[in-house]
Enzyme design. Structure first.
Site, PDB file in Angstrom:
ATOM      1  N   LYS A 103       6.744   3.863  -4.917  1.00 20.40           N
ATOM      2  CA  LYS A 103       6.461   5.308  -4.839  1.00 20.40           C
ATOM      3  C   LYS A 103       7.396   6.024  -3.892  1.00 20.40           C
ATOM      4  O   LYS A 103       7.728   7.194  -4.093  1.00 20.40           O
ATOM      5  CB  LYS A 103       5.002   5.585  -4.453  1.00 20.40           C
ATOM      6  CG  LYS A 103       4.466   4.813  -3.253  1.00 20.40           C
ATOM      7  CD  LYS A 103       3.958   3.487  -3.694  1.00 20.40           C
ATOM      8  CE  LYS A 103       3.871   2.485  -2.586  1.00 20.40           C
ATOM      9  NZ  LYS A 103       2.572   1.899  -2.456  1.00 20.40           N
ATOM     10  N   LYS A 203       2.568   9.536  -3.232  1.00 18.32           N
ATOM     11  CA  LYS A 203       1.834   9.389  -4.497  1.00 18.32           C
ATOM     12  C   LYS A 203       1.381  10.740  -5.047  1.00 18.32           C
ATOM     13  O   LYS A 203       1.481  10.982  -6.247  1.00 18.32           O
ATOM     14  CB  LYS A 203       0.638   8.455  -4.290  1.00 18.32           C
ATOM     15  CG  LYS A 203       1.061   7.008  -4.023  1.00 18.32           C
ATOM     16  CD  LYS A 203      -0.110   6.205  -3.487  1.00 18.32           C
ATOM     17  CE  LYS A 203       0.218   4.739  -3.337  1.00 18.32           C
ATOM     18  NZ  LYS A 203      -0.818   4.015  -2.591  1.00 18.32           N
ATOM     19  N   GLY A 306      -2.919  -4.403  -3.808  1.00 16.45           N
ATOM     20  CA  GLY A 306      -3.138  -5.841  -3.927  1.00 16.45           C
ATOM     21  C   GLY A 306      -2.333  -6.423  -5.088  1.00 16.45           C
ATOM     22  O   GLY A 306      -1.898  -5.702  -5.990  1.00 16.45           O
TER      23      GLY A 306
HETATM   24  P1  NDP Z   1       6.599  -7.552  -0.201  1.00 15.13           P
HETATM   25  O1  NDP Z   1       7.144  -7.218   1.148  1.00 15.13           O
HETATM   26  O2  NDP Z   1       5.446  -8.454  -0.297  1.00 15.13           O
HETATM   27  O3  NDP Z   1       7.795  -8.176  -1.082  1.00 15.13           O
HETATM   28  C1  NDP Z   1       9.076  -7.628  -1.106  1.00 15.13           C
HETATM   29  C2  NDP Z   1       9.979  -8.581  -1.874  1.00 15.13           C
HETATM   30  O4  NDP Z   1      11.245  -7.976  -2.049  1.00 15.13           O
HETATM   31  C3  NDP Z   1      10.191  -9.925  -1.185  1.00 15.13           C
HETATM   32  O5  NDP Z   1      10.123 -10.954  -2.110  1.00 15.13           O
HETATM   33  C4  NDP Z   1      11.621  -9.803  -0.624  1.00 15.13           C
HETATM   34  O6  NDP Z   1      12.319 -11.036  -0.611  1.00 15.13           O
HETATM   35  C5  NDP Z   1      12.257  -8.907  -1.666  1.00 15.13           C
HETATM   36  N1  NDP Z   1      13.399  -8.159  -1.158  1.00 15.13           N
HETATM   37  C6  NDP Z   1      13.439  -7.328  -0.082  1.00 15.13           C
HETATM   38  N2  NDP Z   1      14.692  -6.824   0.053  1.00 15.13           N
HETATM   39  C7  NDP Z   1      15.440  -7.358  -0.931  1.00 15.13           C
HETATM   40  C8  NDP Z   1      16.804  -7.251  -1.307  1.00 15.13           C
HETATM   41  N3  NDP Z   1      17.661  -6.479  -0.635  1.00 15.13           N
HETATM   42  N4  NDP Z   1      17.228  -7.956  -2.390  1.00 15.13           N
HETATM   43  C9  NDP Z   1      16.373  -8.742  -3.088  1.00 15.13           C
HETATM   44  N5  NDP Z   1      15.065  -8.892  -2.787  1.00 15.13           N
HETATM   45  C10 NDP Z   1      14.623  -8.208  -1.714  1.00 15.13           C
HETATM   46  O7  NDP Z   1       6.315  -6.154  -0.907  1.00 15.13           O
HETATM   47  P2  NDP Z   1       5.170  -5.819  -1.972  1.00 15.13           P
HETATM   48  O8  NDP Z   1       5.225  -6.784  -3.087  1.00 15.13           O
HETATM   49  O9  NDP Z   1       3.894  -5.584  -1.269  1.00 15.13           O
HETATM   50  O10 NDP Z   1       5.645  -4.370  -2.469  1.00 15.13           O
HETATM   51  C11 NDP Z   1       6.738  -4.224  -3.352  1.00 15.13           C
HETATM   52  C12 NDP Z   1       6.763  -2.775  -3.853  1.00 15.13           C
HETATM   53  O11 NDP Z   1       5.547  -2.499  -4.536  1.00 15.13           O
HETATM   54  C13 NDP Z   1       6.872  -1.711  -2.756  1.00 15.13           C
HETATM   55  O12 NDP Z   1       7.642  -0.637  -3.243  1.00 15.13           O
HETATM   56  C14 NDP Z   1       5.425  -1.270  -2.561  1.00 15.13           C
HETATM   57  O13 NDP Z   1       5.335   0.058  -2.074  1.00 15.13           O
HETATM   58  C15 NDP Z   1       4.928  -1.356  -3.972  1.00 15.13           C
HETATM   59  N6  NDP Z   1       3.481  -1.503  -4.093  1.00 15.13           N
HETATM   60  C16 NDP Z   1       2.828  -2.475  -3.400  1.00 15.13           C
HETATM   61  C17 NDP Z   1       1.472  -2.633  -3.548  1.00 15.13           C
HETATM   62  C18 NDP Z   1       0.716  -3.676  -2.806  1.00 15.13           C
HETATM   63  O14 NDP Z   1      -0.523  -3.691  -2.917  1.00 15.13           O
HETATM   64  N7  NDP Z   1       1.362  -4.561  -2.061  1.00 15.13           N
HETATM   65  C19 NDP Z   1       0.704  -1.758  -4.429  1.00 15.13           C
HETATM   66  C20 NDP Z   1       1.493  -0.777  -5.140  1.00 15.13           C
HETATM   67  C21 NDP Z   1       2.834  -0.666  -4.960  1.00 15.13           C
HETATM   68  P3  NDP Z   1      11.857 -12.306   0.286  1.00 15.13           P
HETATM   69  O15 NDP Z   1      10.559 -12.761  -0.330  1.00 15.13           O
HETATM   70  O16 NDP Z   1      12.933 -13.281   0.111  1.00 15.13           O
HETATM   71  O17 NDP Z   1      11.703 -11.798   1.685  1.00 15.13           O
HETATM   72  N1  HSE Z   2       0.126   0.350   0.732  1.00 14.22           N
HETATM   73  C1  HSE Z   2      -0.389   0.914  -0.454  1.00 14.22           C
HETATM   74  C2  HSE Z   2      -1.877   1.177  -0.266  1.00 14.22           C
HETATM   75  C3  HSE Z   2      -0.177  -0.032  -1.595  1.00 14.22           C
HETATM   76  O1  HSE Z   2      -2.463   0.662   0.679  1.00 14.22           O
HETATM   77  O2  HSE Z   2      -2.428   1.921  -1.067  1.00 14.22           O
HETATM   78  C4  HSE Z   2      -0.572   0.541  -2.916  1.00 14.22           C
HETATM   79  O3  HSE Z   2       0.274   1.576  -3.287  1.00 14.22           O
END
Ligand code: NDP
Ligand code: HSE
Length: 433
Positions: A103, A203, A306
């Site tokens: 987002k 959002k 999540g």
């Molecule tokens: P995490 O921090 O859990 O994971 C991020 C991932 O991206 C890791 O695997 C990391 O690698 C990888 N990464 C970071 N930088 C790079 C790079 N330069 N090149 C390649 N890979 C990279 O994040 P989330 O999964 O929680 O969130 C991901 C996205 O989803 C964000 O934009 C977040 O706002 C969105 N989101 C998250 C939600 C949630 O509930 N968590 C809900 C809705 C949206 P490595 O594992 O090697 O460190």
């Molecule tokens: N950090 C965000 C939240 C993830 O807590 O709602 C979902 O967008």
């Protein structure tokens, strides 16, 4: 249909959720078997991961996936803004559609990203970017398209709702609960985006653009977070029949002489009557109330963050793309793509009207409530209730709830109240609906 070959960038909370869905034996639609993961780009290739997966899928250069002619769709779930923006734009220019949960990047660079997708005849789909697992983008793009949207008000950040619910129900400590939200994978990499309200502002900016049809300057959204909420505010609100929730609000105001639609948009911790449907939304759940014509009011509710819920939205977008791209229609579907059809702007902060809650710490002297009431009256602010809730050591805590009033009049009254010799501190200020 042939296979839909995807490159995933990011293998954290969301990335692993996607992998689990695509490799699960659920009794889901057979179209899921047509999605094939070509590679997964990560930052730390040798990191220990709490998931069983095919190790040879991991690479550490996201651009390899963009350049790979075998990859049809790029799934960006790494987060951040600058690198992810570059990845999304390069993917679109390579004529690969993009699915993203990001987002922050869409709220800031949506206009450039949508225009690039249109120019190269591909899509950027963002269901997971708002409210995790709740389908909200798709309804705004398609199912509600026959309506005029009048107002949206919602709890659209899971982390803050999780914290406020635990503070309300268990008197839980703010910092410990934030740490728990991080451990559970709800919070952003930098959790200040959650607690300071910026994630919710990202959002509501995305939702507003889809609902009202014009570009929103993200940084102009008035944003207040939950970091200053005191357990006392929660207790007082409860005593008075309210819950405190971080709300995001977006409402049609008027069309101005330049034919630009003026909108009231804000994010702020707010008092909600306990009988209001949003008051029942607890934990990491999100909900959004939409008032539309001729439909009336609907509420979408479900897990807002999540691994599983967010991945479910990402995979649904991949399936929508797969179904659409396999039709081999030469032009893009106007309802699946995102575009603007009018000019919009955010109304001046001082002109936006809402109800307010104020907690004032002052000397417990005769006439102080009268003085506060007089200052509000002088500034044309009508009071719904004013009560003294606590008094000790010659100090009183006074809580005021106003009727709906413009921010301008409210702020002026607040400054004058703060200048009263009896007033020690304006301890907190919240919105009300
Ligand atoms: P995490 O921090 O859990 O994971 C991020 C991932 O991206 C890791 O695997 C990391 O690698 C990888 N990464 C970071 N930088 C790079 C790079 N330069 N090149 C390649 N890979 C990279 O994040 P989330 O999964 O929680 O969130 C991901 C996205 O989803 C964000 O934009 C977040 O706002 C969105 N989101 C998250 C939600 C949630 O509930 N968590 C809900 C809705 C949206 P490595 O594992 O090697 O460190
Ligand atoms: N950090 C965000 C939240 C993830 O807590 O709602 C979902 O967008």
């Amino acid at each position: 249909m042939g296979k839909c070959k995807i490159g995933i960038i990011g293998f954290g909370t969301v990335g692993k959720g996607i992998y689990r869905i695509l490799n699960s034996q659920n009794d889901s639609h057979p179209i899921l078997n047509e999605i094939e993961i070509i590679g997964i780009a990560v930052k730390h290739i040798n990191k220990k991961r709490d998931i069983k997966f095919e190790n040879n899928l991991l690479i550490n250069d996201p651009y390899e996936l963009i350049e790979d002619p075998n990859v049809d769709v790029i799934v960006e779930v790494m987060g951040g803004t600058d690198v992810s923006k570059d990845i999304i734009l390069k993917s679109l220019k390579a004529r690969k559609s993009v699915v993203t949960a990001n987002k922050a990047v869409i709220a800031r660079y949506g206009s450039e990203i949508y225009a690039t997708a249109a120019k190269y005849g591909v899509y950027v789909l963002t269901e997971a970017a708002v409210c995790g697992g709740i389908p909200i983008i798709e309804p705004l793009k398609r199912s509600l398209k026959s309506n005029q949207i009048n107002k949206m008000v919602g709890i659209i950040n899971g982390t803050t709702n999780f914290i406020l619910t635990k503070m309300t129900n268990e008197k839980a400590d703010y910092n410990a609960t934030l740490k728990l939200a991080q451990k559970l994978g709800f919070a952003e990499f930098d959790p200040s985006a959650d607690v300071e309200g910026h994630d919710a502002a990202d959002k509501i900016s995305i939702l507003t653009e889809l609902a009202f049809g014009g570009e929103i300057i993200r940084d102009s959204i008035s944003t207040q977070g939950i970091e200053k909420i005191n357990i006392k505010d929660i207790e007082y609100a409860n005593k008075l029949g309210f819950e405190i929730k971080l709300l995001a609000f977006s409402e049609r105001n008027h069309v101005d002489i330049n034919d630009s639609l003026s909108l009231n948009i804000w994010v702020a911790p707010s008092l909600i009557p306990k009988s209001h449907p949003l008051a029942m939304v607890g934990g990491v759940n999100n909900a959004i109330l939409i008032d539309a014509s001729p439909l009336g009011e609907i509420m979408l509710y479900g897990p807002g963050a999540g691994s599983g819920p967010t991945a479910s939205s990402v995979v649904s977008d991949i399936l929508a793309l797969h179904a659409s791209l396999s039709k081999k229609i030469p032009s893009i579907d106007p309802l699946l793509s995102s575009n603007y059809w009018r000019d919009c702007h955010i109304a001046d902060f001082n002109q936006i009207s809402k109800k307010n809650y104020l907690r004032i710490i002052c000397l417990d002297t005769p006439g102080v409530i009268g003085k506060i009431g007089d200052l509000f009256g002088k500034n044309d602010v009508s009071i719904e209730s004013i009560v003294q809730l606590d008094a000790s050591e010659n100090k009183a805590e006074i809580v005021v709830i106003t009727h709906e009033v413009t921010n301008g009049k409210f702020e002026k009254s607040k400054q004058e109240i703060n200048a009263l010799s009896e007033v020690e501190l304006i301890a907190s200020q919240l919105s009300c609906i």
